[in-house]
Design a protein around this motif. Structure first.
Motif, short mmCIF file in Angstrom:
data_model
loop_
_atom_site.label_atom_id
_atom_site.label_comp_id
_atom_site.label_asym_id
_atom_site.label_seq_id
_atom_site.Cartn_x
_atom_site.Cartn_y
_atom_site.Cartn_z
N GLU A 21 60.18 30.95 35.91
CA GLU A 21 61.02 31.67 36.87
C GLU A 21 62.37 30.98 37.01
OE1 GLU A 21 58.87 32.30 40.55
OE2 GLU A 21 57.13 33.16 39.51
N LYS A 22 63.39 31.76 37.27
CA LYS A 22 64.78 31.29 37.39
C LYS A 22 64.89 30.11 38.36
CE LYS A 22 68.10 33.13 35.05
NZ LYS A 22 68.52 32.18 34.02
N GLU A 23 64.27 30.29 39.52
CA GLU A 23 64.38 29.30 40.60
C GLU A 23 63.85 27.93 40.18
OE1 GLU A 23 65.78 30.73 43.21
OE2 GLU A 23 65.95 28.88 44.38
N GLN A 24 62.93 27.91 39.23
CA GLN A 24 62.35 26.64 38.78
C GLN A 24 63.11 26.07 37.59
OE1 GLN A 24 60.09 25.91 40.99
NE2 GLN A 24 60.32 28.01 41.75
N GLY A 25 64.17 26.74 37.17
CA GLY A 25 64.95 26.25 36.04
C GLY A 25 64.60 26.94 34.73
N GLY A 26 63.68 27.85 34.79
CA GLY A 26 63.22 28.55 33.58
C GLY A 26 64.17 29.64 33.14
N THR A 27 63.84 30.25 32.00
CA THR A 27 64.70 31.28 31.43
C THR A 27 64.65 32.59 32.19
OG1 THR A 27 62.86 31.71 29.92
CG2 THR A 27 64.73 30.49 29.03
N GLY A 28 63.71 32.71 33.11
CA GLY A 28 63.61 33.98 33.85
C GLY A 28 62.97 35.05 33.02
N ILE A 29 61.93 34.68 32.29
CA ILE A 29 61.23 35.67 31.47
C ILE A 29 59.82 35.84 32.02
CG2 ILE A 29 60.30 34.04 29.76
CD1 ILE A 29 61.03 36.06 27.60
N LEU A 30 59.34 37.09 32.00
CA LEU A 30 57.99 37.39 32.48
C LEU A 30 57.06 37.33 31.27
CD1 LEU A 30 56.30 38.47 34.94
CD2 LEU A 30 56.82 40.77 34.09
N LEU A 31 55.96 36.56 31.39
CA LEU A 31 55.13 36.31 30.20
C LEU A 31 54.73 37.59 29.47
CD1 LEU A 31 52.78 33.32 31.13
CD2 LEU A 31 54.69 33.36 29.55
N HIS A 44 63.96 33.85 47.29
CA HIS A 44 63.43 33.03 46.20
C HIS A 44 63.56 31.54 46.52
CE1 HIS A 44 62.30 36.11 43.44
NE2 HIS A 44 63.47 36.71 43.54
N ALA A 45 64.57 31.18 47.33
CA ALA A 45 64.76 29.77 47.67
C ALA A 45 63.66 29.28 48.62
CB ALA A 45 66.13 29.58 48.30
N ALA A 46 63.23 30.13 49.53
CA ALA A 46 62.16 29.77 50.47
C ALA A 46 61.20 30.95 50.52
CB ALA A 46 62.74 29.48 51.85
N PRO A 47 60.38 31.08 49.51
CA PRO A 47 59.65 32.33 49.33
C PRO A 47 58.48 32.56 50.28
CG PRO A 47 59.11 30.76 47.57
CD PRO A 47 60.18 30.14 48.40
N THR A 48 57.93 31.50 50.87
CA THR A 48 56.70 31.70 51.63
C THR A 48 56.77 31.15 53.05
OG1 THR A 48 55.76 29.59 50.93
CG2 THR A 48 55.32 31.48 49.53
N TYR A 49 55.91 31.64 53.88
CA TYR A 49 55.67 31.07 55.22
C TYR A 49 54.21 31.31 55.54
CZ TYR A 49 55.98 35.97 56.65
OH TYR A 49 55.77 37.31 56.75
N ASN A 109 63.51 41.71 46.45
CA ASN A 109 64.01 41.58 45.07
C ASN A 109 63.18 40.59 44.24
OD1 ASN A 109 65.48 41.77 42.73
ND2 ASN A 109 67.04 40.30 43.42
N MET A 110 61.89 40.77 44.23
CA MET A 110 61.05 39.91 43.41
C MET A 110 61.51 39.82 41.96
SD MET A 110 57.17 40.70 44.74
CE MET A 110 56.36 39.81 43.41
N PRO A 111 61.91 40.95 41.33
CA PRO A 111 62.24 40.89 39.90
C PRO A 111 63.37 39.91 39.58
CG PRO A 111 61.93 43.16 40.57
CD PRO A 111 61.95 42.33 41.84
N GLY A 112 64.13 39.49 40.58
CA GLY A 112 65.20 38.53 40.33
C GLY A 112 64.69 37.21 39.75
N ALA A 113 63.44 36.88 40.03
CA ALA A 113 62.89 35.62 39.52
C ALA A 113 62.73 35.62 38.01
CB ALA A 113 61.54 35.34 40.18
N VAL A 114 62.56 36.80 37.46
CA VAL A 114 62.47 36.91 36.00
C VAL A 114 63.61 37.80 35.53
CG1 VAL A 114 60.01 36.41 35.80
CG2 VAL A 114 60.73 38.74 36.31
N ALA A 115 64.81 37.31 35.80
CA ALA A 115 66.02 38.11 35.63
C ALA A 115 66.21 38.59 34.20
CB ALA A 115 67.23 37.29 36.08
N ARG A 116 65.80 37.76 33.26
CA ARG A 116 66.03 38.15 31.87
C ARG A 116 65.19 39.37 31.51
NH1 ARG A 116 64.80 33.74 27.49
NH2 ARG A 116 64.25 35.23 25.85
#
Lengths: 265, 265, 265, 265, 265, 265
Positions: free
Chosen positions: B43-53, C176-181, C193-200
């Protein structure tokens, strides 16, 4: 036409969804056959690279790329997955790709049709299946001569769309007696009437499709049968000297009589 | 040792096939977890490429490359196929690749371990799983720093073999609190004791594995239990001040008493 | 509006079946992602119960309960089955449950949406996926605060419907920066906007969906493209200072110009 | 014995792995049959709860719990999954559970045999299959009368282990003519010789298994055949008035002649 | 009618596709049940041939032939495949066969309905399922007495269509108390109301289907509910002494009041 | 031999289970190829019946009968199932049939090898695969000329066992240049060295298998490598003028030197 014949053409009978029910079985046969002829062409003796579609444990499978996810493309994909190749279907309809993905899951790779995707995949393909058929129109030339030239020598193209001109620039019709030729280093299989090779299966498939119509005509007479069934009526091309199908009339430059009127006479 | 304790070590109990039955469940857990942590790291936020497996229809899946087809590698492969990634397992045992091929069929790509295959696949990988574990030895460094550098920035390495040093030159141990770091542009997840993250599942799995031995000790007393079961006896490391396991004695430079003799005393 | 812009909104473009083709890819992505984020949240370090979704041999799998069997719910179910969880989909449409049953067979448990079924399943869930989306309306609050309180501490809720308010009373938007509580002892993941995490992956998916419309506009000009395609026309919200979409006009209290007329001017 | 007969008993012929090859086919048949008789017993008319094993879309499937993951348990599990029940196999061997998990994947739930697991699962079961068979020994009574009493009224127990006493305290032998009885509110099916109900299938299965031995005896004479094949020799129980099998001699209090010697005479 | 009752009949409520949503769940149940009752009837004790549907390794499976690929036929096919029989579905709709083929792949054999195909398959069948239901009409008698006579003695017919007269000439209604009879050497199971045997499952399935209508009537009152929903309105047969359903009026020779008018009064 | 060469023969290197690891990959390739060449031979143009192995919806699949369930037979079966034929494997080992049944489930039909079963199945076959290979011995002639004569004209036999004489009385070796002949009306494909047709795949497969041995010889010198590895040592046939393999010595009438001694000199 002068013989006064009542001519119903297979390829213009329709169904409720706008499909062509008498052509579908032949697309199924051709699609399924495409993989077995492609596997054969890949053998050394046929000029192919000598690769086995499914590989074996420890050795990679071949890449099969299928242009078009319609009836023939889907059936080709199913057989290609069956022999354990690495299979990609490219189609320009996202809803169709979604259906294929739901149908076949992760084993089938679906790709949206863009110029970049087609180029990259065709170049990487060991076996390319042309299955882009637009009913009643020439197939689009998705694969240029340059793109064929960029393929690995000994790769194989099976162009199912050859009856409508083929979807590769390098495709030209061949026969069961001499089914292949090599162009730009790539083996081409472009047999028109592919289903003829498995005539026994094809004949039964076609009989199944036509039987309901034949029974209706036998039971009710052609007039009543065509009057009752608008889809069968769409198949009427010529009726006692009159052209009743718009495309035929247009192509031959003849005047058109509506099917309804021809039947009613 | 001075406490006079009877010490049986999980990691040296054996089974009839030469396996390590008390470690296997943890390898299963780590292998299955590897994919979920890898997916997260991408995931983007973790520094990854932002690709879904698994991609989505029309968009290609990610490439998961797994080094090693043992217990953890197989479990990782199974989960990776489950989320519909494109999965390749590389192993140096052809019979093992044959088993995997029979087990999983065409969806799993098996590749024989050669330098060329490893290089090509690692470079192409979106997610690399290091699962090459040699019991009781340091993991072989199959992936050099240069090879890591050649990977796509934002790609991810999950090195399950980290408890034995890891199988990438760039791997160094991390913790659940700070599980990842980026080196050569690639996100590394090298948590030692991965199963700790799913402690509830791991605890039950471990209890299941140890229960038969615990029951035997409870029923018969440790002496009889160890005397009756050579596999459990292999687990005896220290007995009332004496070292009874060859590797321990060797590593600590102490004299060795055979387990049989220690039990008999 | 004063800028004279021609504004076409993704979320109001329609398709022939009344669907929203430009939103569907994002629902696919979000549904598939929901399982990987849920698995992550179940880890100890994230506050979860420390359970592995698929368990291991001899240890039970986790229960995943999915509210809603539409695009995102189906994609979530597919991934959850892929990682070998015990998966139940609850939906209020029997025909949809029948389709899912035919699609996935016995591995997927389908349940008709009744108050009793929802209560029993939510309480038993290790991971609850909220996927009840009603296009253009607030999501129904199917899960009350009391019901959340009755869940096992450390269980996880992923509320995909959060963009429309969420389907749990305890859901509130996160990033995405603070996703849970944690609320009522349950970990909530409610990232808008969940899909933002896998932007590519998301970007390609969205491009695929929009490409045909973009090409039409580029080829024909916006006026002709919108005139030819009623579905694209449904997307027209603002045209040179005039509001052309009924919902927008209503919500903003502005007067409405029909899209047809705006185009024709 | 006085007749001078050469008696070879099916149930003592062995194979290279210590199995009983002439009994295995009957375990396969019994295991597969167990689900169809269980389904039948669950019908209202038979005293069952009136639940359909596989449910229908929107209605939950029944829970089938199988005690023992050997040949008959595995075959029962396979059929139970086939009719789309929710199936759990409980076994005390972790390696066996691992094999079953690899074989059947996520659709089969495997559980390690502990007192707690057995209790919880038996109480929740709609259909309980007793398939714990220890060759040459009484089946362990894993299910107490109290546990049966705790089951839902109208639930069903099929005790395949009945030929060796059954693995439920409430099990007692029945016949195909009167196959079931109700005890503690639970329908019991405890027919000895279950495979007799499908005699045609069973006869062929048994013939297949015995044919190689029969052919060897026919080709070589019994003396040579038994001399050549130690597994067949294990089947020799009585040879011209002398008891040649240890267990038979022990149980009947007769003196033992070794099979080798009996053959050599 | 004199009681002034408002009578809504399950079997005449429609859905958007012209289906009968309140009957579908019962067709699902009956179809799935058909295989378990068929398997039971094939047991020796019930007069059957004593064949196990799925066979065992080395022994052939039984042949199950299903006439009709609608809801009940499809569910029967699914269960028959589940127990590993050799399954053939015969249907007269090619598009339906194509759907079934896509759904189930190579494990299901699909055959076009011709006189020759029906004859050959019925004669070869171990278990014949009659699942040809034409809504609101007598089932066609596809299987003549002569054809039944040509079947193997001890074969089994389960005629799901018995509620509409059955699709075999030899079928006559039976009850759960005495479910079978033998005619022409073939065991017939022709229980009307098959779902009654699994009443618990059936009741839930039916409640699920009716709930939305019941809620609508409870919320809005019957008048408004029927006015709002044309499909529910189709279910109105009698309204305060007036017949509102055309078929009922015709069959009873009474005058017809339109449902719309009856509601408006 | 006079050249003083150290000759190691692929076909006599063994593995721990008594298998022949350097031959196995070629059996895999031949088995998988057998279906694609069989499908090709069934085409009209090749003299076949013109039947498509998998049929199409509504048209029956072809029957593929495979004699022998070893490596090549299993791989052939897998491909035949992949193209959706109706596949039966006949083997004389019940444990092997049980393994195949567990591996492939209901889609594969397993049959015990009896004279009756072979006759019935061969006569009914559209495509017969001979895969009965006994290492180091002539293949048994399971199919007589009369039996071939009883097959349907245009049927096809692919005899993989041809390198060891074939398992049909009518089989005689052919080449890739002229791969087939017709005898008794049946098309025979009996190419020796089938894997040569897919040379690229075969070469990689063979390299994978030999690499560990080659590396050992390169690293340690042949003497040490053979001394360390008894399986490689089994491959030593000739060592500097001396025959070291029993079978070679026997067949050539030469005296035998033990491999151990030849290495030690």
């Amino acid at each position: 036409m002068k013989s006064g014949v009542i001519a119903i053409a297979y390829e213009t009978v329709t169904d409720a969804r706008g499909g062509l029910p008498l052509l579908a079985p032949m697309s199924e046969v051709a699609g399924r056959m495409a993989i077995q002829v492609g596997a054969h062409c890949l053998e050394k003796e046929q000029g192919g690279t000598g690769i086995l579609l499914g590989g074996v444990p420890g050795v990679p499978a071949a890449k099969v790329v299928i242009l078009g996810g319609g009836v023939s493309g889907t059936n080709a994909a199913r057989m290609a997955m069956g022999v354990e190749a690495y299979v990609t279907v490219i189609d320009k309809s996202l809803p169709r790709l979604y259906e294929l993905d739901m149908q076949f899951g992760a084993q089938l790779h679906t790709l949206f049709s863009t110029v970049e995707n087609i180029e990259r995949e065709v170049i990487a393909a060991d076996l390319l299946i042309g299955a882009v058929l637009v009913p009643g129109a020439a197939a689009p030339k998705l694969v240029s001569r340059e793109l064929v030239r960029a393929m690995r020598p000994g790769s194989v193209i099976v162009d199912i769309a050859i009856d409508q001109g083929g979807c590769c620039e390098t495709s030209r019709p061949t026969t069961h007696a001499a089914p292949t030729y090599v162009e730009e280093g790539v083996v081409h299989y472009c047999v028109t009437n592919m289903p003829g090779a498995v005539a026994r299966t094809s004949a039964v498939a076609l009989n199944n499709a036509t039987l309901p119509f034949v029974e209706a005509i036998a039971d009710k007479g052609w007039r009543r049968a065509l009057a009752d069934d608008p889809h069968l009526r769409d198949g009427l091309n010529v009726s006692r000297g009159r052209v009743t199908h718009p495309a035929v009339a247009r192509d031959l430059g003849l005047s058109l009589t509506s099917a309804e009127r021809a039947i009613a006479e």
